[in-house]
Scaffold this motif. Structure first.
Motif, mmCIF file in Angstrom:
data_model
loop_
_atom_site.group_PDB
_atom_site.id
_atom_site.type_symbol
_atom_site.label_atom_id
_atom_site.label_comp_id
_atom_site.label_asym_id
_atom_site.label_seq_id
_atom_site.Cartn_x
_atom_site.Cartn_y
_atom_site.Cartn_z
ATOM 1 N N CYS A 217 0.702 -1.316 0.216
ATOM 2 C CA CYS A 217 0.070 -0.020 0.004
ATOM 3 C C CYS A 217 0.895 1.226 0.060
ATOM 4 O O CYS A 217 2.061 1.322 0.354
ATOM 5 C CB CYS A 217 -0.879 0.094 1.322
ATOM 6 S SG CYS A 217 -1.980 -1.362 1.164
ATOM 7 N N MET A 218 0.335 2.340 -0.524
ATOM 8 C CA MET A 218 1.068 3.614 -0.751
ATOM 9 C C MET A 218 0.955 4.391 0.613
ATOM 10 O O MET A 218 1.877 5.141 0.908
ATOM 11 C CB MET A 218 0.459 4.349 -1.904
ATOM 12 C CG MET A 218 0.819 3.786 -3.167
ATOM 13 S SD MET A 218 2.396 3.491 -3.515
ATOM 14 C CE MET A 218 2.729 1.623 -3.631
ATOM 15 N N ASP A 219 -0.014 4.343 1.477
ATOM 16 C CA ASP A 219 -0.238 4.976 2.709
ATOM 17 C C ASP A 219 -1.050 4.121 3.673
ATOM 18 O O ASP A 219 -1.518 2.974 3.335
ATOM 19 C CB ASP A 219 -0.717 6.561 2.592
ATOM 20 C CG ASP A 219 -2.034 6.425 2.027
ATOM 21 O OD1 ASP A 219 -3.045 5.469 2.246
ATOM 22 O OD2 ASP A 219 -2.537 7.537 1.255
ATOM 23 N N GLU A 220 -1.021 4.566 4.672
ATOM 24 C CA GLU A 220 -1.834 4.098 6.122
ATOM 25 C C GLU A 220 -3.120 3.845 5.776
ATOM 26 O O GLU A 220 -3.794 2.853 5.991
ATOM 27 C CB GLU A 220 -1.520 4.699 7.418
ATOM 28 C CG GLU A 220 -1.898 3.990 8.737
ATOM 29 C CD GLU A 220 -1.348 2.503 8.827
ATOM 30 O OE1 GLU A 220 -2.137 1.901 9.274
ATOM 31 O OE2 GLU A 220 -0.308 2.362 8.390
ATOM 32 N N SER A 221 -3.951 4.939 5.184
ATOM 33 C CA SER A 221 -5.140 4.867 4.781
ATOM 34 C C SER A 221 -5.620 3.678 3.901
ATOM 35 O O SER A 221 -6.666 3.157 3.900
ATOM 36 C CB SER A 221 -5.969 6.087 4.418
ATOM 37 O OG SER A 221 -5.328 6.748 3.221
ATOM 38 N N PHE B 16 1.461 -4.161 3.835
ATOM 39 C CA PHE B 16 2.211 -3.177 4.444
ATOM 40 C C PHE B 16 2.462 -1.981 3.445
ATOM 41 O O PHE B 16 2.298 -1.993 2.109
ATOM 42 C CB PHE B 16 3.489 -3.854 4.818
ATOM 43 C CG PHE B 16 4.306 -4.446 3.660
ATOM 44 C CD1 PHE B 16 5.208 -3.843 2.723
ATOM 45 C CD2 PHE B 16 4.273 -5.534 3.363
ATOM 46 C CE1 PHE B 16 5.933 -4.300 1.765
ATOM 47 C CE2 PHE B 16 4.791 -6.475 2.098
ATOM 48 C CZ PHE B 16 5.678 -5.599 1.514
ATOM 49 N N ARG B 17 2.898 -0.930 3.983
ATOM 50 C CA ARG B 17 3.259 0.200 3.281
ATOM 51 C C ARG B 17 4.660 0.206 2.444
ATOM 52 O O ARG B 17 5.597 -0.499 3.048
ATOM 53 C CB ARG B 17 3.546 1.622 4.134
ATOM 54 C CG ARG B 17 2.269 2.115 4.653
ATOM 55 C CD ARG B 17 2.337 3.432 5.333
ATOM 56 N NE ARG B 17 3.198 3.103 6.430
ATOM 57 C CZ ARG B 17 3.763 4.158 7.320
ATOM 58 N NH1 ARG B 17 3.355 5.437 7.222
ATOM 59 N NH2 ARG B 17 4.641 4.161 8.049
ATOM 60 N N VAL C 281 3.561 7.420 0.883
ATOM 61 C CA VAL C 281 3.819 8.098 -0.209
ATOM 62 C C VAL C 281 2.692 8.987 -0.677
ATOM 63 O O VAL C 281 1.500 8.782 -0.648
ATOM 64 C CB VAL C 281 3.817 7.102 -1.295
ATOM 65 C CG1 VAL C 281 4.162 7.795 -2.698
ATOM 66 C CG2 VAL C 281 4.826 6.055 -1.206
ATOM 67 N N PRO C 282 3.283 10.504 -0.536
ATOM 68 C CA PRO C 282 2.203 11.343 -0.974
ATOM 69 C C PRO C 282 1.480 11.114 -2.222
ATOM 70 O O PRO C 282 2.146 10.759 -3.234
ATOM 71 C CB PRO C 282 3.083 12.882 -1.082
ATOM 72 C CG PRO C 282 4.261 12.349 -0.200
ATOM 73 C CD PRO C 282 4.635 11.096 -0.624
ATOM 74 N N ASP C 283 0.088 11.417 -2.267
ATOM 75 C CA ASP C 283 -0.688 11.251 -3.580
ATOM 76 C C ASP C 283 -0.570 12.564 -4.359
ATOM 77 O O ASP C 283 -0.906 13.484 -4.128
ATOM 78 C CB ASP C 283 -2.085 11.290 -3.155
ATOM 79 C CG ASP C 283 -3.096 10.828 -4.093
ATOM 80 O OD1 ASP C 283 -2.648 10.916 -5.315
ATOM 81 O OD2 ASP C 283 -3.938 10.091 -4.079
ATOM 82 N N PRO C 284 0.170 12.472 -5.524
ATOM 83 C CA PRO C 284 0.421 13.487 -6.582
ATOM 84 C C PRO C 284 -0.890 13.788 -7.201
ATOM 85 O O PRO C 284 -0.982 15.100 -7.836
ATOM 86 C CB PRO C 284 1.312 12.949 -7.670
ATOM 87 C CG PRO C 284 1.225 11.558 -7.481
ATOM 88 C CD PRO C 284 0.633 11.022 -6.135
ATOM 89 N N TYR C 285 -1.760 13.280 -7.145
ATOM 90 C CA TYR C 285 -3.464 13.739 -7.215
ATOM 91 C C TYR C 285 -3.844 15.085 -6.645
ATOM 92 O O TYR C 285 -4.305 15.971 -7.222
ATOM 93 C CB TYR C 285 -4.364 12.530 -7.075
ATOM 94 C CG TYR C 285 -5.758 12.813 -7.839
ATOM 95 C CD1 TYR C 285 -5.889 12.547 -9.103
ATOM 96 C CD2 TYR C 285 -6.805 13.546 -7.160
ATOM 97 C CE1 TYR C 285 -7.076 12.816 -9.810
ATOM 98 C CE2 TYR C 285 -8.315 13.858 -7.721
ATOM 99 C CZ TYR C 285 -8.302 13.437 -8.780
ATOM 100 O OH TYR C 285 -9.326 13.713 -9.558
ATOM 101 N N PHE C 286 -3.338 15.194 -5.286
ATOM 102 C CA PHE C 286 -3.570 16.174 -4.577
ATOM 103 C C PHE C 286 -2.471 17.236 -4.362
ATOM 104 O O PHE C 286 -2.535 18.259 -4.547
ATOM 105 C CB PHE C 286 -3.979 15.708 -2.997
ATOM 106 C CG PHE C 286 -5.491 14.895 -3.205
ATOM 107 C CD1 PHE C 286 -6.505 15.533 -3.416
ATOM 108 C CD2 PHE C 286 -5.094 13.526 -3.035
ATOM 109 C CE1 PHE C 286 -7.624 14.703 -3.719
ATOM 110 C CE2 PHE C 286 -6.471 12.748 -3.127
ATOM 111 C CZ PHE C 286 -7.370 13.270 -3.436
ATOM 112 N N THR C 287 -1.276 16.577 -4.382
ATOM 113 C CA THR C 287 -0.118 17.401 -4.365
ATOM 114 C C THR C 287 0.540 18.040 -5.532
ATOM 115 O O THR C 287 1.283 18.912 -5.601
ATOM 116 C CB THR C 287 1.400 16.621 -3.752
ATOM 117 O OG1 THR C 287 1.589 15.774 -4.505
ATOM 118 C CG2 THR C 287 0.931 16.033 -2.385
ATOM 119 N N GLY C 288 0.453 17.080 -6.640
ATOM 120 C CA GLY C 288 0.934 17.726 -8.091
ATOM 121 C C GLY C 288 2.406 17.370 -8.311
ATOM 122 O O GLY C 288 2.886 17.581 -9.198
#
Length: 157
Positions: A88-92, A110-111, A122-129
């Motif tokens: 998984c990319m993040d805890e959620s 696991f992450r 891993v921050p989501d670039p959909y939101f961070t760009g």
């Protein structure tokens, strides 16, 4: 026997397809692709059937990594039995994936960045760009994942 690796994020258009493509590229470079089943999925159903996000496609193309034939799909309960590593990319994503997989907890879920010295999401670039940051984190994580899998399965480097 093939080793199943499934990458999971929220919508399966940014982070998990990026990690899937990077991991597939690393495995191909080593000439061991026949030993693996590699896929990605999302915990949400918003993008089912869509190709990866343009930002992901563009960033991977800069590194000559293809996303051809990749389409978003939703995580399914039988993925738990089909895959040995559910990354998984993040805890959620873990909290969303476990019940979808019919699990309360599992060592095979696991992450990606838990394998590094600085475990984090891993921050989501959909939101961070910031697709570059996501690429660099996925690359480091995928290299560590491949090393872990090689050690777990007594594979030659």
């Amino acid at each position: 026997m093939q080793i199943g690796v499934l990458f999971v994020c929220l919508g399966n258009i940014c982070r998990s397809p990026m990690a899937e493509a990077i991991f597939r590229n690393l495995v191909n470079e080593r000439g061991i692709e026949e030993r693996f089943i590699i896929d990605s999925a999302g915990t949400g159903d918003w993008h089912i059937g869509e190709g990866p996000h343009q930002g992901t496609v563009k960033k991977l193309a800069e590194h000559n990594i293809s996303t051809q034939g990749m389409y978003s799909r939703e995580l399914k309960r039988n993925d738990y039995d089909r895959f040995d590593y559910i990354v998984c990319m993040d805890e959620s994503n873990i909290q969303n994936a476990l019940p979808m997989l019919g699990q309360k907890d599992s060592l095979k879920v696991f992450r990606l960045l838990d394998l590094l010295d600085v475990p984090k999401d891993v921050p989501d670039p959909y939101f961070t760009g910031d697709f570059e940051e996501t690429y660099q984190l996925c690359l480091k994580g995928c290299k560590a994942l491949l090393q872990k899998i090689e050690e777990d399965n007594n594979m030659e480097h």
